[in-house]
Write a protein that holds these residues in place. Sequence first.
Motif, PDB file in Angstrom:
ATOM      1  N   TYR A 159       0.866  -1.373   0.232  1.00 20.52           N
ATOM      2  CA  TYR A 159       0.028   0.375  -0.122  1.00 20.52           C
ATOM      3  C   TYR A 159       0.898   1.382  -0.707  1.00 20.52           C
ATOM      4  O   TYR A 159       0.603   2.104  -0.597  1.00 20.52           O
ATOM      5  CB  TYR A 159      -0.620  -0.223   1.379  1.00 20.52           C
ATOM      6  N   THR A 160       1.642   1.010   1.042  1.00 25.01           N
ATOM      7  CA  THR A 160       2.686   2.741   1.013  1.00 25.01           C
ATOM      8  C   THR A 160       3.731   2.777  -0.449  1.00 25.01           C
ATOM      9  O   THR A 160       3.725   4.067  -0.813  1.00 25.01           O
ATOM     10  CB  THR A 160       3.346   2.541   2.106  1.00 25.01           C
ATOM     11  N   GLY A 161       3.947   1.785  -0.711  1.00 27.23           N
ATOM     12  CA  GLY A 161       4.202   1.622  -1.995  1.00 27.23           C
ATOM     13  C   GLY A 161       3.789   2.039  -3.233  1.00 27.23           C
ATOM     14  O   GLY A 161       3.821   2.987  -3.867  1.00 27.23           O
ATOM     15  N   LEU A 162       2.716   1.581  -3.581  1.00 28.64           N
ATOM     16  CA  LEU A 162       1.706   2.237  -4.567  1.00 28.64           C
ATOM     17  C   LEU A 162       1.057   3.958  -4.223  1.00 28.64           C
ATOM     18  O   LEU A 162       0.876   4.434  -5.295  1.00 28.64           O
ATOM     19  CB  LEU A 162       0.077   1.356  -4.207  1.00 28.64           C
ATOM     20  N   LEU A 163       1.294   3.938  -2.948  1.00 25.84           N
ATOM     21  CA  LEU A 163       1.129   5.985  -2.870  1.00 25.84           C
ATOM     22  C   LEU A 163       2.366   6.689  -3.593  1.00 25.84           C
ATOM     23  O   LEU A 163       1.980   7.477  -4.014  1.00 25.84           O
ATOM     24  CB  LEU A 163       0.767   6.157  -1.456  1.00 25.84           C
ATOM     25  N   GLU A 164       3.667   6.150  -3.539  1.00 23.69           N
ATOM     26  CA  GLU A 164       4.324   6.360  -4.214  1.00 23.69           C
ATOM     27  C   GLU A 164       4.604   6.171  -6.062  1.00 23.69           C
ATOM     28  O   GLU A 164       4.862   7.546  -6.280  1.00 23.69           O
ATOM     29  CB  GLU A 164       5.643   6.067  -3.791  1.00 23.69           C
ATOM     30  N   ASP A 165       4.108   4.968  -6.013  1.00 26.60           N
ATOM     31  CA  ASP A 165       3.811   5.410  -7.855  1.00 26.60           C
ATOM     32  C   ASP A 165       3.317   5.758  -8.101  1.00 26.60           C
ATOM     33  O   ASP A 165       2.868   6.270  -9.006  1.00 26.60           O
ATOM     34  CB  ASP A 165       3.142   3.653  -7.335  1.00 26.60           C
ATOM     35  N   LEU A 166       1.872   5.677  -7.325  1.00 25.03           N
ATOM     36  CA  LEU A 166       1.020   6.848  -7.916  1.00 25.03           C
ATOM     37  C   LEU A 166       1.439   8.863  -8.120  1.00 25.03           C
ATOM     38  O   LEU A 166       0.915   9.379  -8.989  1.00 25.03           O
ATOM     39  CB  LEU A 166      -0.783   6.547  -6.822  1.00 25.03           C
ATOM     40  N   LYS A 167       2.364   8.762  -7.146  1.00 22.30           N
ATOM     41  CA  LYS A 167       2.352  10.168  -7.148  1.00 22.30           C
ATOM     42  C   LYS A 167       3.464   9.720  -8.326  1.00 22.30           C
ATOM     43  O   LYS A 167       3.062  11.522  -9.100  1.00 22.30           O
ATOM     44  CB  LYS A 167       3.422  10.441  -5.885  1.00 22.30           C
ATOM     45  N   ARG A 168       4.208   8.986  -8.574  1.00 20.30           N
ATOM     46  CA  ARG A 168       5.195   9.400  -9.669  1.00 20.30           C
ATOM     47  C   ARG A 168       4.024   9.287 -11.295  1.00 20.30           C
ATOM     48  O   ARG A 168       4.229   9.891 -12.058  1.00 20.30           O
ATOM     49  CB  ARG A 168       5.942   8.460  -9.681  1.00 20.30           C
ATOM     50  N   ALA A 169       3.019   8.034 -11.277  1.00 17.63           N
ATOM     51  CA  ALA A 169       2.563   8.485 -12.308  1.00 17.63           C
ATOM     52  C   ALA A 169       1.363   9.695 -12.106  1.00 17.63           C
ATOM     53  O   ALA A 169       1.945  10.182 -13.902  1.00 17.63           O
ATOM     54  CB  ALA A 169       1.066   6.975 -12.018  1.00 17.63           C
ATOM     55  N   GLN A 170       1.096  10.299 -11.514  1.00 19.62           N
ATOM     56  CA  GLN A 170       1.353  11.782 -11.693  1.00 19.62           C
ATOM     57  C   GLN A 170       1.704  12.755 -12.104  1.00 19.62           C
ATOM     58  O   GLN A 170       1.654  13.435 -12.888  1.00 19.62           O
ATOM     59  CB  GLN A 170       0.164  11.936 -10.306  1.00 19.62           C
ATOM     60  N   SER A 171       3.533  12.755 -12.219  1.00 17.43           N
ATOM     61  CA  SER A 171       3.796  13.330 -12.779  1.00 17.43           C
ATOM     62  C   SER A 171       4.242  13.642 -13.756  1.00 17.43           C
ATOM     63  O   SER A 171       4.993  13.994 -14.592  1.00 17.43           O
ATOM     64  CB  SER A 171       5.039  13.358 -11.748  1.00 17.43           C
ATOM     65  N   LEU A 172       4.257  11.851 -14.034  1.00 12.40           N
ATOM     66  CA  LEU A 172       4.108  11.904 -15.651  1.00 12.40           C
ATOM     67  C   LEU A 172       3.137  12.395 -16.580  1.00 12.40           C
ATOM     68  O   LEU A 172       3.604  11.991 -17.737  1.00 12.40           O
ATOM     69  CB  LEU A 172       4.182  10.355 -16.256  1.00 12.40           C
ATOM     70  N   LEU A 173       2.363  12.730 -16.612  1.00  7.93           N
ATOM     71  CA  LEU A 173       0.829  12.625 -17.024  1.00  7.93           C
ATOM     72  C   LEU A 173       0.834  14.370 -17.343  1.00  7.93           C
ATOM     73  O   LEU A 173       0.972  14.780 -15.947  1.00  7.93           O
ATOM     74  CB  LEU A 173      -0.630  12.002 -16.543  1.00  7.93           C
ATOM     75  N   ALA A 174       0.946  14.876 -18.256  1.00  9.65           N
ATOM     76  CA  ALA A 174       0.370  16.297 -18.182  1.00  9.65           C
ATOM     77  C   ALA A 174       0.078  16.052 -19.495  1.00  9.65           C
ATOM     78  O   ALA A 174       0.326  15.276 -21.023  1.00  9.65           O
ATOM     79  CB  ALA A 174       1.680  16.931 -18.436  1.00  9.65           C
ATOM     80  N   THR A 175      -0.766  17.490 -19.448  1.00  7.39           N
ATOM     81  CA  THR A 175      -1.617  17.221 -21.785  1.00  7.39           C
ATOM     82  C   THR A 175      -0.084  17.585 -22.618  1.00  7.39           C
ATOM     83  O   THR A 175      -0.870  17.603 -23.699  1.00  7.39           O
ATOM     84  CB  THR A 175      -2.982  18.180 -21.538  1.00  7.39           C
ATOM     85  N   THR A 176       0.732  18.296 -21.984  1.00  7.45           N
ATOM     86  CA  THR A 176       1.656  18.871 -23.433  1.00  7.45           C
ATOM     87  C   THR A 176       2.404  17.629 -23.478  1.00  7.45           C
ATOM     88  O   THR A 176       3.624  17.198 -24.157  1.00  7.45           O
ATOM     89  CB  THR A 176       1.800  19.931 -22.316  1.00  7.45           C
ATOM     90  N   ASN A 177       2.420  16.184 -22.913  1.00  4.41           N
ATOM     91  CA  ASN A 177       3.316  15.245 -23.387  1.00  4.41           C
ATOM     92  C   ASN A 177       3.179  14.467 -24.355  1.00  4.41           C
ATOM     93  O   ASN A 177       3.300  13.196 -23.827  1.00  4.41           O
ATOM     94  CB  ASN A 177       3.832  14.618 -21.953  1.00  4.41           C
ATOM     95  N   GLY A 178       1.887  14.962 -24.781  1.00  5.19           N
ATOM     96  CA  GLY A 178       2.229  13.807 -25.862  1.00  5.19           C
ATOM     97  C   GLY A 178       0.457  13.240 -26.404  1.00  5.19           C
ATOM     98  O   GLY A 178       0.131  13.065 -25.103  1.00  5.19           O
ATOM     99  N   THR A 179       0.141  12.831 -27.331  1.00  2.92           N
ATOM    100  CA  THR A 179      -1.055  12.214 -27.394  1.00  2.92           C
ATOM    101  C   THR A 179      -0.838  10.584 -26.888  1.00  2.92           C
ATOM    102  O   THR A 179       0.180   9.982 -27.554  1.00  2.92           O
ATOM    103  CB  THR A 179      -1.499  12.487 -28.507  1.00  2.92           C
TER     104      THR A 179
END
Length: 474
Positions: A159-179
């Motif tokens: 669970y604690t690892g997944l919270l960190e993974d999801l933080k990283r996922a949020q940082s990877l996602l951006a509307t300017t980062n490609g289709t």
Amino acid sequence: MLKKLSYILLSALALTSCSDTLDDINKNPNATETPLAPFLLTGTLKQGADLYWGSDNNFNSSLLFVQHWAKVQYTEPDRYDVSNNSFTYLWNAGYSTLITDLNTILNFPDQQANSNYKGIALTLRSWTFLLLTDAYGSIPYKEAGLKVTPAYNTQKEVYTGLLEDLKRAQSLLATTNGTVTGDLAYKGNIAKWKKLVNSLRLRIALRISDREPALAKQAAIEATTDAAGLISSNSEIFQFVYTSSPQQNPASAWFETRDDFRISKTVVDKLKELSDPRLPVYAQLPSDASVGKYVGGANGLSNSDANSQGFAKTSKPGSYFLTSASPAILVSYSEVLFNLSEAAARGYIAGDAEQLYKSAITASFNQFGITNATIISDYLDQPIVKYDAANYAKSIGTQKWIAFFGQGLDAFAEWRRLDYPALTAGPATVLDGQLPSRFFYPGTEQSLNGTSYQAAVAAQGKDLLTTKLWFDTK
């Protein structure tokens, strides 16, 4: 000899040249050079929906455990008379298919998968790991996909690892980062994926709330204050929409050839008690028109007693769940609102827990096509439905259990965590009056990953259906 060697070398060169020429001829000038990420994304979404809504993990196991559905024949799973071969699909498909394919996307070079693909892959991988640990407890996590015999991590570590993974996922996602193409859930809408990430973070915060309240509060605050927001309407729910055979809803496919499930009497009785307008959505009238009312099947009966209830005199699950195009709801708006209500009730975030509770019920009604404001208001005004601040777990747990109808894995997790509604094991069940608290590990783990399996069982408790998991404290 020299002449013979020269001939072999010339032949090999000719074959190589021919092969190169054929490769050039067979190239499609209109095809993308890097098609794998979209294909893998499409595949994991479909396979994930099948895993979540299919028989093995849903209506032939977890939906029976939470008494949403019941069996009218072949009742062994409804009596918990199962083996360590009964729960292999979630494990095998989760690891060998979903996590493997999502790791492939994560390991692609940037030119083959932009960071939005990788953010989505990390989100879906986190969702998959969450299903696995909710069901089994300790699981391979940090070494999954890296070693043939990976070590298990405790549920707390996952669970604690997944919270960190999801933080990283949020940082990877951006509307300017490609289709993104191949996205059958959100059609490449990155803003919706970012909302899903925060919604999963909030879900995990509550999973750990009885064990790690300080971390749970921090996670809830971070999830709810993130600028991307959370799922905020029924148009943003995370779902997979099926079409027609062979791409049809798994329950629909099952009922085309089988007739061994009914809606549970437990649900029917509760919905009647609450005068709940979702009853005709969740259930069909019995095929025997003389019955004229909704009749649930009792859980945990012997085969003969289950049969004697009458196939024509009991209610099948509603057609909403049994048509080819019935959607696989994976994360609903109503769940997010219930989670916000609980987070407010626990003092993790600011907010009106009662109003959020009402909004969650309303969102569930709307999800199932019930939009009449008077009907909804009358339902919410009933004393038996009104929010009880002194026992928020009962209010939220009961209504969340109803709203989760059909979503067996998450209904099972939340019922264990909140302990409402109170369920009673059927008369022919085999666990001495107890209900299941987890899935068995697949039997293959003992033979193929025995050392890790034995270490996990020694730390977590015996590999039994009744062993409570770390998050399940009551």
